[in-house]
Write a protein that holds these residues in place. Structure first.
Motif, PDB file in Angstrom:
ATOM      1  N   ASN A  39       0.819  -1.209   0.000  1.00  0.00           N
ATOM      2  CA  ASN A  39       0.000   0.000   0.000  1.00  0.00           C
ATOM      3  C   ASN A  39       0.856   1.263   0.000  1.00  0.00           C
ATOM      4  OD1 ASN A  39      -2.535  -1.331   0.109  1.00  0.00           O
ATOM      5  ND2 ASN A  39      -2.260  -1.691   2.293  1.00  0.00           N
ATOM      6  N   CYS A  40       2.035   1.160   0.596  1.00  0.00           N
ATOM      7  CA  CYS A  40       2.925   2.315   0.711  1.00  0.00           C
ATOM      8  C   CYS A  40       4.063   2.277  -0.302  1.00  0.00           C
ATOM      9  CB  CYS A  40       3.504   2.387   2.116  1.00  0.00           C
ATOM     10  SG  CYS A  40       2.283   2.677   3.404  1.00  0.00           S
ATOM     11  N   TYR A  41       4.551   1.082  -0.615  1.00  0.00           N
ATOM     12  CA  TYR A  41       5.673   0.897  -1.536  1.00  0.00           C
ATOM     13  C   TYR A  41       5.444  -0.417  -2.294  1.00  0.00           C
ATOM     14  CZ  TYR A  41       7.603   3.783   2.235  1.00  0.00           C
ATOM     15  OH  TYR A  41       7.787   4.732   3.205  1.00  0.00           O
ATOM     16  N   ASN A  42       5.887  -0.439  -3.538  1.00  0.00           N
ATOM     17  CA  ASN A  42       5.728  -1.676  -4.272  1.00  0.00           C
ATOM     18  C   ASN A  42       6.860  -1.824  -5.280  1.00  0.00           C
ATOM     19  OD1 ASN A  42       4.584  -4.117  -4.882  1.00  0.00           O
ATOM     20  ND2 ASN A  42       2.585  -3.295  -5.455  1.00  0.00           N
ATOM     21  N   VAL A  43       6.958  -3.020  -5.837  1.00  0.00           N
ATOM     22  CA  VAL A  43       7.951  -3.321  -6.852  1.00  0.00           C
ATOM     23  C   VAL A  43       7.265  -4.083  -7.978  1.00  0.00           C
ATOM     24  CG1 VAL A  43       8.646  -5.411  -5.617  1.00  0.00           C
ATOM     25  CG2 VAL A  43      10.176  -4.428  -7.317  1.00  0.00           C
ATOM     26  N   GLN A  44       7.587  -3.733  -9.212  1.00  0.00           N
ATOM     27  CA  GLN A  44       7.026  -4.375 -10.402  1.00  0.00           C
ATOM     28  C   GLN A  44       8.192  -4.926 -11.216  1.00  0.00           C
ATOM     29  OE1 GLN A  44       4.667  -1.678 -12.766  1.00  0.00           O
ATOM     30  NE2 GLN A  44       3.640  -3.314 -13.870  1.00  0.00           N
ATOM     31  N   TYR A  45       8.434  -6.222 -11.070  1.00  0.00           N
ATOM     32  CA  TYR A  45       9.587  -6.862 -11.690  1.00  0.00           C
ATOM     33  C   TYR A  45       9.187  -7.463 -13.025  1.00  0.00           C
ATOM     34  CZ  TYR A  45      13.619 -10.004 -12.173  1.00  0.00           C
ATOM     35  OH  TYR A  45      14.738 -10.671 -12.624  1.00  0.00           O
ATOM     36  N   PHE A  46       9.933  -7.116 -14.075  1.00  0.00           N
ATOM     37  CA  PHE A  46       9.621  -7.588 -15.416  1.00  0.00           C
ATOM     38  C   PHE A  46      10.468  -8.786 -15.830  1.00  0.00           C
ATOM     39  CE2 PHE A  46       8.836  -2.994 -15.306  1.00  0.00           C
ATOM     40  CZ  PHE A  46       7.492  -2.962 -15.646  1.00  0.00           C
ATOM     41  N   GLY A  47      11.546  -9.089 -15.084  1.00  0.00           N
ATOM     42  CA  GLY A  47      12.514 -10.022 -15.618  1.00  0.00           C
ATOM     43  C   GLY A  47      13.157  -9.379 -16.836  1.00  0.00           C
ATOM     44  N   TYR A  48      13.376 -10.161 -17.898  1.00  0.00           N
ATOM     45  CA  TYR A  48      13.928  -9.582 -19.116  1.00  0.00           C
ATOM     46  C   TYR A  48      12.807  -8.888 -19.882  1.00  0.00           C
ATOM     47  CZ  TYR A  48      16.320  -9.024 -23.561  1.00  0.00           C
ATOM     48  OH  TYR A  48      16.884  -8.487 -24.690  1.00  0.00           O
ATOM     49  N   LYS A  49      12.936  -7.565 -20.048  1.00  0.00           N
ATOM     50  CA  LYS A  49      11.898  -6.798 -20.721  1.00  0.00           C
ATOM     51  C   LYS A  49      12.183  -6.669 -22.209  1.00  0.00           C
ATOM     52  CE  LYS A  49       9.195  -2.525 -20.405  1.00  0.00           C
ATOM     53  NZ  LYS A  49       7.923  -3.262 -20.442  1.00  0.00           N
ATOM     54  N   ASP A  50      13.345  -6.144 -22.566  1.00  0.00           N
ATOM     55  CA  ASP A  50      13.766  -6.043 -23.959  1.00  0.00           C
ATOM     56  C   ASP A  50      15.241  -5.661 -23.986  1.00  0.00           C
ATOM     57  OD1 ASP A  50      13.947  -3.244 -23.541  1.00  0.00           O
ATOM     58  OD2 ASP A  50      11.892  -2.940 -24.215  1.00  0.00           O
ATOM     59  N   HIS A  51      15.779  -5.452 -25.191  1.00  0.00           N
ATOM     60  CA  HIS A  51      17.201  -5.171 -25.326  1.00  0.00           C
ATOM     61  C   HIS A  51      17.573  -3.841 -24.683  1.00  0.00           C
ATOM     62  CE1 HIS A  51      21.174  -5.621 -26.968  1.00  0.00           C
ATOM     63  NE2 HIS A  51      21.097  -4.483 -27.626  1.00  0.00           N
ATOM     64  N   TYR A  52      16.661  -2.911 -24.674  1.00  0.00           N
ATOM     65  CA  TYR A  52      16.940  -1.593 -24.124  1.00  0.00           C
ATOM     66  C   TYR A  52      17.001  -1.628 -22.596  1.00  0.00           C
ATOM     67  CZ  TYR A  52      16.497   3.400 -23.097  1.00  0.00           C
ATOM     68  OH  TYR A  52      16.698   4.669 -22.624  1.00  0.00           O
ATOM     69  N   TYR A  53      15.983  -2.237 -21.965  1.00  0.00           N
ATOM     70  CA  TYR A  53      15.912  -2.247 -20.513  1.00  0.00           C
ATOM     71  C   TYR A  53      16.608  -3.455 -19.888  1.00  0.00           C
ATOM     72  CZ  TYR A  53      12.362   1.413 -20.946  1.00  0.00           C
ATOM     73  OH  TYR A  53      11.702   2.574 -21.227  1.00  0.00           O
ATOM     74  N   GLY A  54      16.762  -4.552 -20.649  1.00  0.00           N
ATOM     75  CA  GLY A  54      17.320  -5.759 -20.077  1.00  0.00           C
ATOM     76  C   GLY A  54      16.459  -6.264 -18.932  1.00  0.00           C
ATOM     77  N   PHE A  55      17.071  -6.917 -17.953  1.00  0.00           N
ATOM     78  CA  PHE A  55      16.361  -7.279 -16.728  1.00  0.00           C
ATOM     79  C   PHE A  55      16.111  -6.003 -15.944  1.00  0.00           C
ATOM     80  CE2 PHE A  55      17.410 -11.458 -17.969  1.00  0.00           C
ATOM     81  CZ  PHE A  55      16.648 -12.343 -17.220  1.00  0.00           C
ATOM     82  N   SER A  56      14.873  -5.776 -15.567  1.00  0.00           N
ATOM     83  CA  SER A  56      14.528  -4.460 -15.020  1.00  0.00           C
ATOM     84  C   SER A  56      13.297  -4.545 -14.133  1.00  0.00           C
ATOM     85  CB  SER A  56      14.285  -3.469 -16.157  1.00  0.00           C
ATOM     86  OG  SER A  56      13.299  -3.956 -17.051  1.00  0.00           O
ATOM     87  N   PHE A  57      13.091  -3.477 -13.351  1.00  0.00           N
ATOM     88  CA  PHE A  57      11.897  -3.376 -12.514  1.00  0.00           C
ATOM     89  C   PHE A  57      11.642  -1.919 -12.156  1.00  0.00           C
ATOM     90  CE2 PHE A  57      15.407  -3.931  -9.555  1.00  0.00           C
ATOM     91  CZ  PHE A  57      15.124  -3.072  -8.499  1.00  0.00           C
ATOM     92  N   LEU A  58      10.417  -1.662 -11.740  1.00  0.00           N
ATOM     93  CA  LEU A  58      10.008  -0.369 -11.204  1.00  0.00           C
ATOM     94  C   LEU A  58       9.754  -0.523  -9.711  1.00  0.00           C
ATOM     95  CD1 LEU A  58       7.411   0.635 -13.958  1.00  0.00           C
ATOM     96  CD2 LEU A  58       9.768   1.436 -13.765  1.00  0.00           C
ATOM     97  N   PHE A  59       9.984   0.553  -8.960  1.00  0.00           N
ATOM     98  CA  PHE A  59       9.788   0.467  -7.511  1.00  0.00           C
ATOM     99  C   PHE A  59       9.508   1.853  -6.952  1.00  0.00           C
ATOM    100  CE2 PHE A  59      14.175   1.642  -8.037  1.00  0.00           C
ATOM    101  CZ  PHE A  59      14.476   2.447  -6.954  1.00  0.00           C
ATOM    102  N   GLY A  60       9.011   1.875  -5.710  1.00  0.00           N
ATOM    103  CA  GLY A  60       8.804   3.133  -5.012  1.00  0.00           C
ATOM    104  C   GLY A  60       7.420   3.244  -4.421  1.00  0.00           C
TER     105      GLY A  60
END
Length: 327
Positions: free
Chosen positions: A297-318
């Motif tokens: 509810n206060c903080y979260n993480v959205q993990y994509f694993g391998y997204k594409d060549h530009y982002y590679g393994f990546s995630f959003l958080f905060g």
């Protein structure tokens, strides 16, 4: 001293052009110390007093495998523990922001590695932070940190005490340098790239900025007996600290991830260094990762694993934090 070898990528060594162009940090203003010398930040007594108090509180709380500590929250991607899997380093690109942080609070975005038994963990960390109790202001600053659990517990931020050895004659990443934050939903996303890895010949742990081809310095191997053979845990992400019964600060840019890399803090091009000193992506079956957020509810993480060549393994958080994030 210089590294005897640096990690080599198993792919084409691709680094997003946008992140390279917008790696804008105030401490990159040329210092130009003479060859054979390094910059030394003028340290005042007040700096040392703040550092001692802040480090004692920080060291008592941080541990990426601990899922609950009063006043502390995480939104991270971490390796699933397997004693047979060894990590020789970690790397990532993080967007830079300036979350709202008040006194007795702090907010981090970082990489870190750990090794050793539960009561004797050795840890190395690097990233950015907003910590008025450490720096005396609310600016976004770079940081490095090392710690050794045990009796006595030891640790140090930046170069405010023993530990890290600076070798670069102009780059002040290790001093808590000012960082230029990104703007919400802007095409221009300021970012920072850090790499920590172990030199296989000397055993020292080096801090590098691969996007700028800068070797900042190293932590001597003698500090970390339980990292001699490498690390058993790697972690990327955000964490915040506040009073156990008080409000929690913002993490990242203060917004929960919604799938858009302009509207939440990100970590992209996540890599680990394998025992052969190759930079590889943290994917299965050998490397197993998981995301973790203690209060979505206060903080979260959205993990994509391998997204594409530009982002590679990546995630959003905060997230925004607030008064009702749990004790």
């Amino acid at each position: 001293m210089r590294p005897t070898i640096v990690p080599k990528s198993v792919d084409d060594g691709y680094i997003p052009t946008t992140e390279k162009e917008h790696f804008t940090m105030a401490m990159l203003n040329p210092i130009n110390c003479p060859l054979g010398t390094v910059p030394i930040r003028r340290t005042h007594k007040s700096d040392l007093i703040r550092a001692k108090s802040f480090t004692e509180k920080f060291a008592a709380k941080i541990h990426p495998q601990t899922q609950f500590t009063p006043g502390r929250h995480q939104a991270i991607v971490r390796s699933i523990f397997d004693p047979k899997v060894i990590y020789k380093g970690i790397e990532a690109i993080f967007s830079i922001y300036k979350p709202e942080v008040k006194a007795n609070q702090s907010s981090f975005a970082q990489i870190w590695i750990e090794g050793g038994p539960p009561n004797a963990r050795n840890s190395l960390q690097a990233g950015w932070m907003v910590a008025p109790d450490l720096y005396g202001d609310n600016n976004t600053r770079s940081f490095i940190y090392w710690s050794v659990e045990g009796n006595p517990k030891r640790g140090c931020f930046n170069l405010l005490c023993e530990g890290f050895v600076q070798v670069d004659k102009s780059f002040t990443l290790a001093y808590g340098g000012l960082l230029a934050p990104s703007e919400y939903d802007s095409k221009t996303q300021h970012a920072i790239m850090n790499q920590i890895y172990q030199d296989p010949r000397t055993g020292h742990w080096w801090l590098r900025v691969p996007s700028l081809n800068v070797t900042v310095g190293y932590w001597p191997k003698e500090l970390f007996p339980n990292l001699a053979g490498g690390a058993t845990q790697v972690v990327w992400g955000g964490q915040v600290f506040g009073q156990p019964n008080g409000a929690s600060p913002g993490m990242g840019n203060g917004h929960l991830p919604d799938g858009n890399f302009r509207r939440a803090s990100y970590a992209v091009q996540m890599k680990v260094v394998d025992p052969n000193l190759r930079l590889v992506e943290p994917g299965g079956p050998y490397y197993q990762m998981e995301s973790f957020a203690d209060n979505s509810n206060c903080y979260n993480v959205q993990y994509f694993g391998y997204k594409d060549h530009y982002y590679g393994f990546s995630f959003l958080f905060g997230g925004p934090g607030g008064q009702n994030c749990g004790i």
